[in-house]
Design a protein around this motif. Structure first.
Motif, PDB file in Angstrom:
ATOM      1  N   UNK A  84      17.658  14.013  13.337  1.00 54.71           N
ATOM      2  CA  UNK A  84      18.898  14.760  13.108  1.00 54.71           C
ATOM      3  C   UNK A  84      19.341  14.601  11.663  1.00 54.71           C
ATOM      4  N   UNK A  85      19.224  13.420  11.127  1.00 56.23           N
ATOM      5  CA  UNK A  85      19.641  13.162   9.740  1.00 56.23           C
ATOM      6  C   UNK A  85      18.856  14.026   8.759  1.00 56.23           C
ATOM      7  N   UNK A  86      17.570  14.264   9.039  1.00 55.64           N
ATOM      8  CA  UNK A  86      16.768  15.062   8.110  1.00 55.64           C
ATOM      9  C   UNK A  86      17.238  16.512   8.064  1.00 55.64           C
ATOM     10  N   UNK A  87      17.812  16.997   9.164  1.00 54.54           N
ATOM     11  CA  UNK A  87      18.369  18.354   9.163  1.00 54.54           C
ATOM     12  C   UNK A  87      19.509  18.446   8.152  1.00 54.54           C
ATOM     13  N   UNK A  88      20.346  17.428   8.112  1.00 57.24           N
ATOM     14  CA  UNK A  88      21.439  17.395   7.138  1.00 57.24           C
ATOM     15  C   UNK A  88      20.899  17.285   5.711  1.00 57.24           C
TER      16      UNK A  88
END
Length: 110
Positions: A84-88
């Motif tokens: 999820x963090x990589x999407x941000x």
């Protein structure tokens, strides 16, 4: 001189599963409701249970962040998995949102 302690009222939302076009509107409504409650100064969105996030889910979070800023509140994300963090990071929203570790630690450090 007296010491003044401010204890902000913190609300925590824990979405789970997929945050996508199918449920983004409901998610945004939940965020808006939490932010507009009387005396809420910090909204923590605990992403530990979120498996996937699409553009509609991101837009719900961005809309809530704008509302929080207009209300003088803080919206923080916590417990985001690496996926999820990589999407941000890919959308460069990692520099827009405040990220905390775990929700419990975020509450204690506030």
């Amino acid at each position: 001189m007296q010491a003044v302690l401010k204890c902000p009222k913190i609300a925590i939302i824990r979405p789970h599963g997929n945050l996508n076009a199918a449920n983004a509107l409901e998610f945004e409504r939940d965020l808006t409701t939490a932010l507009t409650q009387e005396a809420v100064s910090i909204l923590l969105v605990d992403l530990a249970g979120v498996e996937s996030l699409d553009s509609a889910g991101l837009m719900a979070l961005v809309s809530a962040l704008k509302l929080a800023q207009n209300l003088g509140c803080s919206l923080r994300l916590c417990s985001a998995s690496p996926a999820i963090k990589i999407i941000f990071e890919l959308t460069q929203l990692d520099s827009v949102f405040e990220f905390e570790g775990k929700a419990e630690l975020a509450v204690v450090s506030t």
